[in-house]
Scaffold this motif. Structure first.
Motif, short mmCIF file in Angstrom:
data_model
loop_
_atom_site.label_atom_id
_atom_site.label_comp_id
_atom_site.label_asym_id
_atom_site.label_seq_id
_atom_site.Cartn_x
_atom_site.Cartn_y
_atom_site.Cartn_z
N LEU A 1 -6.85 4.94 9.61
CA LEU A 1 -6.61 4.37 8.29
C LEU A 1 -5.65 3.18 8.38
N LEU A 2 -4.53 3.36 9.06
CA LEU A 2 -3.53 2.30 9.14
C LEU A 2 -4.00 1.13 9.99
N LEU B 1 0.85 -1.18 0.00
CA LEU B 1 0.00 0.00 0.00
C LEU B 1 0.89 1.24 0.00
N VAL B 2 0.71 2.10 -1.01
CA VAL B 2 1.48 3.34 -1.12
C VAL B 2 0.54 4.50 -0.81
N ASP C 1 -6.14 10.45 3.64
CA ASP C 1 -7.08 11.24 4.43
C ASP C 1 -8.17 10.42 5.11
N GLY C 2 -8.17 9.11 4.93
CA GLY C 2 -9.15 8.25 5.59
C GLY C 2 -10.51 8.20 4.94
N SER C 3 -10.67 8.85 3.79
CA SER C 3 -11.98 8.86 3.12
C SER C 3 -12.29 7.52 2.46
N GLY D 1 3.61 1.34 12.38
CA GLY D 1 4.31 0.26 11.72
C GLY D 1 4.55 0.44 10.24
N ALA D 2 4.21 1.61 9.70
CA ALA D 2 4.43 1.86 8.28
C ALA D 2 5.89 2.23 8.01
#
Length: 235
Positions: A27-28, A13-14, A89-91, A56-57
């Motif tokens: 999000l993460l 995931l980028v 942005d979590g959308s 952890g990213a």
């Protein structure tokens, strides 16, 4: 815990980010098990990098300003077979993308994109939705595709996506990706996904009429610079 797709250990995931510390924790936390995550910090003035690392990213920095510059840096840093490009942005929730990943992992598609379906009217302002709808309709007609959105999420094989040679480094990056993929004869699919209000702050594109006009300006620049791709028949 979200269900991980069969190809979880192949997926990276980028996430290009600019000042997204408020959105990143949720999000993460929703990333499917087994996916690797790269957060590209594109000059944030908040704690984006620290929050991402704590979750952890892998965090890398891109000093060139621009959405496309951040995506390009993330793709060059990725090393798994399938990449998922997602806003920070979590959308859009990563757990909603399993079907899109499966399209690419199974070979049903070379490029799979998301079509946003707002869960509330506040999630996607009318001015931004209208501009996107018009552009998607024009692009669909020009490319012979049934598109409903300009690829806010893009999923493809990493090497193939890099080899497309996308040059835009601003908001026109997703549009140029579609143009080049179609010209190369890629099979492109699209899935509807829920689109939520962003977590914290204001969207750089949809959060204001000025931001939307700036994105449309970048789109127009991409179309002008790639006129030959619109006329080219897929190989």
């Amino acid at each position: 815990m979200h269900r991980a797709p069969a190809a979880a250990d192949l997926v990276e995931l980028v996430i290009p980010c600019l000042n997204e510390e408020a959105a990143l924790p949720e999000l993460l936390a929703g990333v499917p098990s087994g996916w690797a995550v790269i957060v590209v910090d594109n000059g944030s003035r908040d704690r984006t990098a620290e929050v991402a690392e704590a979750a952890g990213a892998t965090v890398i920095r891109e000093d060139r300003a621009g959405y496309g510059a951040a995506v390009d840096r993330g793709l060059r840093a990725a090393n798994r077979d399938i990449v998922v490009v997602l806003d920070g942005d979590g959308s859009i929730r990563p757990g909603d993308l399993a079907a899109l990943v499966d399209d690419v992992a199974s070979g049903r598609a070379d490029l799979c994109c998301a079509a946003r379906r707002p869960v509330t009217t506040a999630a996607w302002p009318l001015h931004a939705r209208a501009g996107n709808r018009v552009l998607a309709a024009v692009l669909s007609l020009a490319l012979g595709l049934d598109l409903h959105d300009i690829a806010p999420v893009r999923i493809a094989r990493r090497t193939a996506l890099r080899d497309l040679g996308v040059t835009d480094r601003r908001f026109g990056y997703p549009l140029e990706t579609l143009l080049r993929a179609r010209a190369a004869g890629w099979v492109i699919t699209e899935h509807p996904i829920p689109y939520h209000p962003r977590n914290g702050g204001r969207s750089k594109v949809t959060g204001s009429i000025r931001g939307t006009l700036r994105a449309l300006r970048d789109f127009a620049g991409v179309l002008m610079a790639n006129r030959d791709l619109l006329r080219r028949r897929p190989r």
